[in-house]
Scaffold this active site. Structure first.
Site, PDB file in Angstrom:
ATOM      1  N   GLU A  46       0.769  -1.205  -0.021  1.00  0.00           N
ATOM      2  CA  GLU A  46      -0.035  -0.120   0.094  1.00  0.00           C
ATOM      3  C   GLU A  46       0.827   1.113  -0.161  1.00  0.00           C
ATOM      4  OE1 GLU A  46      -2.970   2.609   2.896  1.00  0.00           O
ATOM      5  OE2 GLU A  46      -2.831   0.233   3.108  1.00  0.00           O
TER       6      GLU A  46
ATOM      7  N   GLU B 240      -0.935  11.323   4.036  1.00  0.00           N
ATOM      8  CA  GLU B 240      -1.833  11.184   5.278  1.00  0.00           C
ATOM      9  C   GLU B 240      -1.763  12.576   6.123  1.00  0.00           C
ATOM     10  OE1 GLU B 240      -1.858   6.685   6.521  1.00  0.00           O
ATOM     11  OE2 GLU B 240       0.201   7.389   6.417  1.00  0.00           O
TER      12      GLU B 240
END
Length: 168
Positions: A16, A21
């Protein structure tokens, strides 16, 4: 970003890539520079199946993230991934930083096709370990505003402007 196929097994053995973020942006935080949360992260998840997976994350203090639109990206080349914020590289990972239990090949699992996911995720382990410890429920509803998404394909000369052509 998640793999098109789980060629090396389920999450996170097939990888991933978190292009960006952030947790509780703008929320008051005693331990944060400037007194509020304004940190962005770029993260790889890889290794074995959860809960035996691994991750490699880099973060950047970016107070300008709280002001209008910003550009987040990665430059994904064979055996290296770079994270960018407003056109400047803030993190770089080489293939020797990641691995997959499903393959002995250098570059695995980030040697397979991936697809984009654009989401506003709330909760999870990341916010519990950062800032004031959890999601600030006082600042809802939240919004995710996206002006554009662009994917570039670079040629043999890497990521130089003349080697890349883009599409939206």
């Amino acid at each position: 970003m998640l793999p098109e196929d789980n060629a090396y097994g389920g999450w996170a053995a097939s990888g991933e890539i978190d292009i960006m973020e952030a947790v509780n942006l703008g929320t008051a935080c005693d331990d944060c520079p400037g007194g509020s949360e304004s940190t962005i992260l770029g993260t790889l998840h890889f290794g074995d199946l959860w809960p035996n997976n691994s991750l490699d994350s880099s973060e950047m203090y970016a107070p300008e993230v709280l002001e209008g639109f910003n550009t987040f990206g990665i430059v994904w080349a064979p055996n290296q991934i770079e994270w960018t914020f407003n056109g400047k590289v803030f993190a770089r990972k080489a293939a020797d930083a990641w691995w997959s239990a499903g393959s002995q090949e250098r570059g695995a699992p980030f040697d397979q096709p991936f697809h984009l996911i654009l989401n506003l995720a709330i909760g999870g382990g990341l916010p519990e370990r950062r800032g004031q410890g959890g999601v600030d429920m006082n600042d809802f509803p939240k919004n995710l505003e996206i002006d554009w998404v662009r994917v570039w394909q670079c040629g043999e000369q890497g990521n130089s402007d003349s080697a890349c052509s883009g599409g939206e």
